[in-house]
Scaffold this active site. Sequence first.
Site, PDB file in Angstrom:
ATOM      1  N   ARG A  90       0.838  -1.188   0.000  1.00 29.22           N
ATOM      2  CA  ARG A  90       0.000   0.000   0.000  1.00 29.22           C
ATOM      3  C   ARG A  90       0.877   1.244   0.000  1.00 29.22           C
ATOM      4  NH1 ARG A  90      -1.896   0.811   4.351  1.00 29.22           N
ATOM      5  NH2 ARG A  90      -1.209  -1.015   5.514  1.00 29.22           N
ATOM      6  N   TYR A 230      -1.654  -3.429  -6.885  1.00 25.89           N
ATOM      7  CA  TYR A 230      -1.413  -4.235  -5.694  1.00 25.89           C
ATOM      8  C   TYR A 230      -2.531  -4.169  -4.655  1.00 25.89           C
ATOM      9  CZ  TYR A 230       0.999  -6.774  -2.154  1.00 25.89           C
ATOM     10  OH  TYR A 230       1.322  -7.737  -1.251  1.00 25.89           O
ATOM     11  N   LYS A 239      -9.502  -2.246   1.867  1.00 28.35           N
ATOM     12  CA  LYS A 239      -9.158  -1.136   2.752  1.00 28.35           C
ATOM     13  C   LYS A 239      -9.902   0.148   2.365  1.00 28.35           C
ATOM     14  CE  LYS A 239      -6.007  -3.457   5.009  1.00 28.35           C
ATOM     15  NZ  LYS A 239      -5.880  -4.519   5.785  1.00 28.35           N
ATOM     16  N   HIS A 259     -10.335  -2.406  11.803  1.00 27.95           N
ATOM     17  CA  HIS A 259      -9.261  -3.258  11.262  1.00 27.95           C
ATOM     18  C   HIS A 259      -9.024  -4.418  12.246  1.00 27.95           C
ATOM     19  CE1 HIS A 259      -4.837  -3.266   9.628  1.00 27.95           C
ATOM     20  NE2 HIS A 259      -5.591  -4.099   8.964  1.00 27.95           N
ATOM     21  N   SER A 281      -1.156  -3.608  10.347  1.00 27.75           N
ATOM     22  CA  SER A 281      -0.789  -4.518   9.268  1.00 27.75           C
ATOM     23  C   SER A 281       0.479  -5.284   9.629  1.00 27.75           C
ATOM     24  CB  SER A 281      -0.557  -3.730   7.981  1.00 27.75           C
ATOM     25  OG  SER A 281      -1.771  -3.145   7.584  1.00 27.75           O
ATOM     26  N   CYS A 283       0.998  -7.515  11.923  1.00 30.67           N
ATOM     27  CA  CYS A 283       1.257  -7.655  13.364  1.00 30.67           C
ATOM     28  C   CYS A 283       0.483  -8.810  13.992  1.00 30.67           C
ATOM     29  CB  CYS A 283       0.941  -6.359  14.087  1.00 30.67           C
ATOM     30  SG  CYS A 283       2.129  -5.067  13.695  1.00 30.67           S
ATOM     31  N   ASP A 306      -9.263  -9.720   9.137  1.00 32.29           N
ATOM     32  CA  ASP A 306      -8.720  -8.392   8.814  1.00 32.29           C
ATOM     33  C   ASP A 306      -9.679  -7.236   9.083  1.00 32.29           C
ATOM     34  OD1 ASP A 306      -6.379  -7.009   7.787  1.00 32.29           O
ATOM     35  OD2 ASP A 306      -7.581  -6.487   6.031  1.00 32.29           O
ATOM     36  N   ARG A 399       1.874 -12.156  -0.515  1.00 32.00           N
ATOM     37  CA  ARG A 399       0.535 -12.439   0.024  1.00 32.00           C
ATOM     38  C   ARG A 399      -0.080 -13.688  -0.600  1.00 32.00           C
ATOM     39  NH1 ARG A 399      -1.577  -8.705   4.129  1.00 32.00           N
ATOM     40  NH2 ARG A 399       0.139  -7.230   4.281  1.00 32.00           N
TER      41      ARG A 399
HETATM   42  N1  LIG Z   1       6.752 -13.274  17.548  1.00 30.58           N
HETATM   43  C1  LIG Z   1       5.524 -13.398  17.072  1.00 30.58           C
HETATM   44  N2  LIG Z   1       5.300 -13.126  15.775  1.00 30.58           N
HETATM   45  C2  LIG Z   1       4.040 -13.239  15.307  1.00 30.58           C
HETATM   46  C3  LIG Z   1       2.960 -13.649  16.140  1.00 30.58           C
HETATM   47  N3  LIG Z   1       1.834 -13.679  15.400  1.00 30.58           N
HETATM   48  C4  LIG Z   1       2.199 -13.277  14.158  1.00 30.58           C
HETATM   49  N4  LIG Z   1       3.519 -13.027  14.083  1.00 30.58           N
HETATM   50  C5  LIG Z   1       4.278 -12.600  12.895  1.00 30.58           C
HETATM   51  O1  LIG Z   1       3.726 -11.394  12.417  1.00 30.58           O
HETATM   52  C6  LIG Z   1       3.768 -11.335  10.996  1.00 30.58           C
HETATM   53  C7  LIG Z   1       2.446 -10.932  10.425  1.00 30.58           C
HETATM   54  O2  LIG Z   1       1.421 -11.746  10.912  1.00 30.58           O
HETATM   55  P1  LIG Z   1      -0.031 -11.723  10.264  1.00 30.58           P
HETATM   56  O3  LIG Z   1      -0.883 -12.588  11.116  1.00 30.58           O
HETATM   57  O4  LIG Z   1       0.050 -12.057   8.837  1.00 30.58           O
HETATM   58  O5  LIG Z   1      -0.393 -10.177  10.389  1.00 30.58           O
HETATM   59  P2  LIG Z   1      -1.720  -9.371   9.971  1.00 30.58           P
HETATM   60  O6  LIG Z   1      -2.005  -8.470  11.117  1.00 30.58           O
HETATM   61  O7  LIG Z   1      -2.764 -10.302   9.545  1.00 30.58           O
HETATM   62  O8  LIG Z   1      -1.210  -8.508   8.749  1.00 30.58           O
HETATM   63  P3  LIG Z   1      -2.078  -7.761   7.543  1.00 30.58           P
HETATM   64  O9  LIG Z   1      -2.698  -8.835   6.748  1.00 30.58           O
HETATM   65  O10 LIG Z   1      -1.032  -6.990   6.839  1.00 30.58           O
HETATM   66  O11 LIG Z   1      -3.063  -6.814   8.155  1.00 30.58           O
HETATM   67  C8  LIG Z   1       4.231 -12.700  10.534  1.00 30.58           C
HETATM   68  O12 LIG Z   1       5.573 -12.588  10.144  1.00 30.58           O
HETATM   69  C9  LIG Z   1       4.106 -13.580  11.739  1.00 30.58           C
HETATM   70  O13 LIG Z   1       5.102 -14.552  11.725  1.00 30.58           O
HETATM   71  C10 LIG Z   1       3.243 -13.944  17.518  1.00 30.58           C
HETATM   72  O14 LIG Z   1       2.368 -14.310  18.312  1.00 30.58           O
HETATM   73  N5  LIG Z   1       4.532 -13.794  17.920  1.00 30.58           N
HETATM   74  O1  LIG Z   2      -4.082  -3.880   2.032  1.00 31.06           O
HETATM   75  C1  LIG Z   2      -3.142  -4.608   1.680  1.00 31.06           C
HETATM   76  O2  LIG Z   2      -2.481  -4.466   0.644  1.00 31.06           O
HETATM   77  C2  LIG Z   2      -2.778  -5.753   2.537  1.00 31.06           C
HETATM   78  C3  LIG Z   2      -3.221  -5.597   3.887  1.00 31.06           C
HETATM   79  O3  LIG Z   2      -4.093  -6.324   4.322  1.00 31.06           O
HETATM   80  C4  LIG Z   2      -2.593  -4.513   4.662  1.00 31.06           C
HETATM   81  O4  LIG Z   2      -1.608  -3.947   4.211  1.00 31.06           O
HETATM   82  O5  LIG Z   2      -3.077  -4.219   5.744  1.00 31.06           O
HETATM   83 MN   LIG Z   3      -3.666 -10.463   7.632  1.00 36.90          MN
END
Ligand SMILES: Nc1nc2c(ncn2[C@@H]2O[C@H](COP(=O)(O)OP(=O)(O)OP(=O)(O)O)[C@@H](O)[C@H]2O)c(=O)[nH]1
Ligand SMILES: O=C([O-])CC(=O)C(=O)O
Ligand SMILES: [Mn+2]
Length: 617
Positions: A90, A230, A239, A259, A281, A283, A306, A399
Amino acid sequence: MTTVATAPGADKLAQNIAADAPTTHQPLIDFVAQIAQLTRPENIHWVDGSEAEYTKLTDELVEAGTLTRLTSPDFPNSFAAFSDPADVARVESRTFICSERERDAGFTNNWVDPTEMRQTLNGVFDGAMSGRTMYVIPFVMGHLEADDPKFGVEITDSAYVVASMRIMARIGTDVLRKIEELDAFFVPAVHSVGAPLEPGEQDVPWPCNEEKYIVHFPSEREIWSYGSGYGGNALLGKKCYALRIASVMARDEGWLAEHMLILKLTSPQGKSYHVSAAFPSACGKTNLALIDPTLQGWKAETLGDDITWIRPGADGEFRVVNPEAGYFGVAPGTGWHTNANAMRAIAKGNSIFTNCALTDDGGVWWEGMTEEPPAHLTDWQGNDWTPDSGRPAAHPNARFCTPIDQTDMLADEYFEPNGVKLDAILFGGRRKTTVPLVTEARDWNHGIFFGATLSSETTAAAEGAVGTVRRDPMAMLPFIGYDAGDYLNHWVKVSSQADPAKLPKIFLVNWFRRNRDGGFAWPGFAENTRVLKWIVERLEGEGVAVETPIGMTPTPDALDLSGLDVAAEDIEDALKVDREEWTAELAGIEEWFARFGESLPESIKAELEELRRRLAA
Ligand SMILES: Nc1nc2c(ncn2[C@@H]2O[C@H](COP(=O)(O)OP(=O)(O)OP(=O)(O)O)[C@@H](O)[C@H]2O)c(=O)[nH]1
Ligand SMILES: O=C([O-])CC(=O)C(=O)O
Ligand SMILES: [Mn+2]
């Protein structure tokens, strides 16, 4: 397919379009005609959302080199896409909220005067679709059967966007019929990759433009996106609509667009709870949404990973729905040992992978999918890769795009058109220091303070430096479609529509705190079950908590650590509330609040004073 080859005059074009349109809905025909007139595509294709159409489009995308068909039996009916290396995330610096008054966009958004922006867009979109097909995608965010379905129509010149939108949202003929039946408003959403083709010009696999605009007109509920193909820049239901525009609708209609993931937890006693969690994002939302509990007798099911729409229900409770139909999940770090539920959903196929690496047997791979990397790969930029190449094989923001109904642990409640009761809200970020593993808010208002002051180290999900701490209110910093202070006020106000006894409890979590040796203090991932168990105990009026200046935290004994091999010091480091760190944090929060000016709610200011008082005591 309507052919617009000779670009007739406006009236003639509108007539042609009306003649070929699969609808008589005049506002939609007018919208399509207006955009065709401006962008001058070669053809117009009304998307029906069928399987046959998907097959045809993906065949064409393979032919064009945008998609690579995966031949490994591990990834049935799936494709890999590789973006332009400059179009991988983004673009927050190119994202605009064009409200009439600058004040209404607030300090967290880029604002441009709407009249000026319309002129700019009329310039860049002029002929932008030349030589390309313009696709018209009717879509609904949430369920078609919802009391108040939220419609959109995305016009795009990217077939990759059409294929991805079919996974991420409910699209096509059923939606179109419902728009007609209800004579419903739809959000007009216009997208172009910004790469018109001259007659005879050869296309590139990932057309895009260096110049990018991701534009929202909140009063008109309109979206215009230019220059990127993207994810969050181009799949406009996600979003742009379900967060930025929906947050404005929610402000005006008395609900919340957030979110957040949604998780259903069932205790060994058979009691179920719905928990939403807002993390910025990359996290951990998708990971938590798909958690496999490590404690005996606990069951987790997912409703979404999400985006969550929270509406006051008839019984004074808050009800939550996931407006999406698929995952657009961060691939790196998603593996059989970290997120088996995601892997199982992916293994059913029907997915599009963007910027992952290709294996020699026609599958995809990314860092963390397996503990041992394959001996040879083709990286996301098409180069040979081996484990000693010294660079990642997949882009850090690679992704997977996968239908949510392929999830084995999908909760039945996902299909409830008007959602389910929300019991708890978690706010969380990525902080190496300061923020303990879990803290319970004293009440709703204190919980809003958690959300208002939420902070996280930046990740690869957006352009820019990675790893600096930024404040990210409710994990919505890049997604609040109006003034951030007004948004916090709306959070304060919306609770008046709920029964105070039924308000969700709010918690602050941090899976990412470091221990004294610099490693993660908490094992995280599936072991977060132990934190969820404590949260459920707190919902049930049990669970041991100690009052700290920042809220209620568990004592080390209050967490069920049975069978977990982790050092006592690590738990201590994970749970610690350090006065010095919090005194520094206080200064950071003051600086942050100063940026809101007049619009910061009084009740949130009061929470800061309360924190100051408690820290000094
Ligand atoms: N150390 C640690 N890392 C974590 C944990 N949960 C997730 N991660 C790491 O955080 C990163 C992102 O995790 P996602 O679950 O894909 O994050 P998201 O919030 O869905 O991200 P978006 O889709 O971008 O909104 C990955 O690299 C995971 O390995 C956790 O409990 N501990
Ligand atoms: O919006 C995107 O491209 C992917 C996503 O879920 C984020 O960045 O939070
Ligand atoms: Mn996600």
